[in-house]
Design an enzyme around this catalytic site. Structure first.
Site, PDB file in Angstrom:
ATOM      1  CD1 TRP A  99      -0.878   1.391  -6.416  1.00 21.91           C
ATOM      2  CD2 TRP A  99      -1.927   2.363  -4.709  1.00 21.91           C
ATOM      3  NE1 TRP A  99      -2.079   1.881  -6.886  1.00 21.91           N
ATOM      4  CE2 TRP A  99      -2.743   2.479  -5.854  1.00 21.91           C
ATOM      5  CE3 TRP A  99      -2.389   2.897  -3.504  1.00 21.91           C
ATOM      6  CZ2 TRP A  99      -3.983   3.111  -5.826  1.00 21.91           C
ATOM      7  CZ3 TRP A  99      -3.626   3.529  -3.479  1.00 21.91           C
ATOM      8  CH2 TRP A  99      -4.404   3.633  -4.631  1.00 21.91           C
ATOM      9  CG  HIS A 100      -0.363   5.617  -1.278  1.00 18.62           C
ATOM     10  ND1 HIS A 100      -0.775   4.424  -0.746  1.00 18.62           N
ATOM     11  CD2 HIS A 100      -1.478   6.374  -1.369  1.00 18.62           C
ATOM     12  CE1 HIS A 100      -2.074   4.460  -0.525  1.00 18.62           C
ATOM     13  NE2 HIS A 100      -2.531   5.621  -0.908  1.00 18.62           N
ATOM     14  N   GLY A 101       3.778   5.794  -3.397  1.00 16.14           N
ATOM     15  CA  GLY A 101       4.952   6.544  -3.822  1.00 16.14           C
ATOM     16  C   GLY A 101       6.166   6.215  -2.998  1.00 16.14           C
ATOM     17  CB  SER A 113      -0.929  -0.007   1.219  1.00 12.44           C
ATOM     18  OG  SER A 113      -1.797   1.102   1.193  1.00 12.44           O
TER      19      SER A 113
END
Length: 510
Positions: free
Chosen positions: A363-365, A360
């Site tokens: 995925w965000h950065g 997670s």
């Protein structure tokens, strides 16, 4: 077309990219009403409509020419990989391919230090990543024996591979293209074919398959979304998590600092409520999200929801909060990561949980604040599970009895602690850097770490045994009185829900 957006951006005080994004979300409403008028007997027109509107958004409006072709490369790569490669590791290859492409763009964004006001490829690419990786698993499940699948996998499996046009229509479904929520391929084809409507005993106006009530719900969502957006525009510039880094904040007492942080938290979340509620309404206008009829015969449209505002702002515990936040991303992480990394025949455990939290964040950065936020969220989930398994059974009423004062007190305390921890853990996600995050936590007296550390120390140094003895005594007392004690089965890992994904109004950071 910038001449249409620059004056409005100056009036509102937002960036031109933000105004363009909101404009696309609002334009999706009348376009959704046009989409649903295309009869289900002409599915090709519906697919082409999705692609055409997405091109309209990306080219003349947003001017994201390169971004679109990057997304198209991910789409085509996933399509041909899943079609022609039948190996058991196919979904993981697709996952690495799509996620790797996204990560490269996250790095580019970080190198150029683009602010969250700048709209570029990573925002829509995050949504597309969920779509494409889910599709790969759905295809894989379609090639497995049905006996090996669970309920979700059986329902979503792809047994008939789509044509390229069908896949493009799915990938570029216009209401959720820019900020989500994503949908799986089975739901998309149900939307195209109007499958969910065909068995209804009551038809809509003029004998159409689409039931009545869709517009009422959709435009109500639009109204709420605009209200959330207005609150954020008016208050968000001053009252946000960055206030902790100001000299004024340091002048306040510790209790006042903590109280201020609880007030700015909901204001920060308003931008997420706004964009997700707006996209939900537009999706409903296309026919997505229909979940049946109420007992009174009213149509229900909750299937496209990505957030439940009241539950988030007044949660009884952290699990309830996570279940109501970014719902579609939670489903993706649960079905495509959490359950998939668990060895066959075993229950998901700590390793599965941490891989999911890490995915997670990844995925965000690449900002360090993301990893601090999700690592903290992992520990919050752990203590929440402990409290639910050890304390909650003691305050549950006997079967058939009304909730006791102890249960009400437990819920109130749970709500307060959950909100305190939410605003504490979410701050690194907004602040992005480890330096700012630790500075903020220090100015808040590290109260979140104190709650987490104190709880874990208590449970691991005898608290669990103490409450289990209390449960045993309660059960024995209940048997003497002739009724069953509330169930005291611990909450298992299978009930785990992944951490919230605090997406930015436009692509995050960094």
């Amino acid at each position: 077309m910038d001449a249409l957006f620059i004056p409005l951006a100056d009036i509102v005080g937002a960036s031109v990219d933000q105004i363009k994004l909101i404009s696309c979300l609002l334009v999706a409403y009348p376009l959704g009403s046009l989409f649903i008028r295309i009869p289900s007997s002409q599915p090709e027109l519906k697919h082409l409509f999705n692609v055409a509107i997405t091109l309209l958004f990306f080219f003349p409006v947003l001017k994201l020419y390169t971004a679109f072709f990057q997304l198209l490369a991910s789409v085509l790569g996933t399509y041909y990989l899943t079609r022609y490669y039948h190996g058991s590791n196919m979904p993981w290859i697709a996952f690495i391919f799509v996620m790797g492409h996204l990560t490269v763009n996250h790095i580019i964004r970080a190198v150029y230090q683009l602010s969250y006001e700048t709209l570029e490829v990573t925002g829509p690419q995050m949504v597309l990543t969920m779509k494409l990786t889910t599709f790969a698993w759905n295809v894989y499940d379609g090639r497995r024996p049905a006996a090996d699948l669970d309920k979700w996998q059986t329902t979503k499996r792809v047994t008939q591979f789509p044509t390229l046009l069908e896949f493009l229509g799915y990938s570029f479904y216009f209401p959720g293209m820019l900020v989500g929520p994503y949908l799986d391929y089975a739901d998309y084809m149900d939307l195209i074919n109007e499958t969910m409507f065909k068995k209804l005993p009551v038809k809509g106006k003029h004998g159409r398959n689409v039931p009545a009530g869709r517009k009422r719900v959709a435009y109500r969502k639009m109204l709420f979304g605009l209200v959330y957006l207005g609150i954020f525009v008016v208050l968000g510039g001053t009252w946000n998590f960055n206030i902790s880094l100001t000299p004024w904040f340091l002048e306040q007492s510790m209790l006042k600092r903590i109280a201020i942080y609880q007030l700015v938290g909901p204001i920060e979340r308003m931008k997420y409520y706004a964009i997700w509620t707006l996209t939900e309404g537009a999706s409903i206008l296309t026919g997505l999200g229909f979940t049946g009829l109420s007992p009174s015969g009213e149509t229900l449209w909750t299937g496209a929801a990505n957030v439940d505002v009241l539950v988030i702002e007044f949660p009884s515990n952290f699990k309830v909060l996570l279940d109501a936040w970014n719902m579609k991303t939670n489903v993706w992480l649960r079905e495509c990561v959490y359950k998939r990394v668990t060895p066959k025949g075993k229950k998901p455990g700590f390793t599965s949980s941490m891989i999911t939290f890490g995915t997670s964040a990844f995925w965000h950065g690449i900002a360090s604040g993301y990893y601090l936020a999700f690592l903290t969220g992992g520990f919050i989930t752990t203590i929440g599970r402990m409290a639910r398994a050890n304390i909650r059974p003691l305050v549950l009423p006997a079967p058939g009895a009304p909730p006791s004062i102890a249960k009400h007190a437990y819920d109130v305390v749970g709500t307060i602690i959950t909100l305190l921890l939410l605003n504490y853990a979410a701050s690194p996600f907004m602040l992005l850097t480890a330096t700012s995050s630790f500075a903020t936590w220090g100015r808040l007296g590290f109260y979140g770490h104190i709650i987490i550390g104190g709880s874990m120390t208590f449970f691991y140094t005898g608290g669990t045994k103490f409450f289990r003895r209390m449960q045993a005594k309660q059960a024995a007392k209940g048997e003497k009185l002739g009724f069953e004690s509330p169930v005291t089965t611990p909450v298992h890992e299978k009930q785990f829900m992944v951490p919230p994904s605090f997406d930015q109004l436009v692509p995050p950071q960094k």
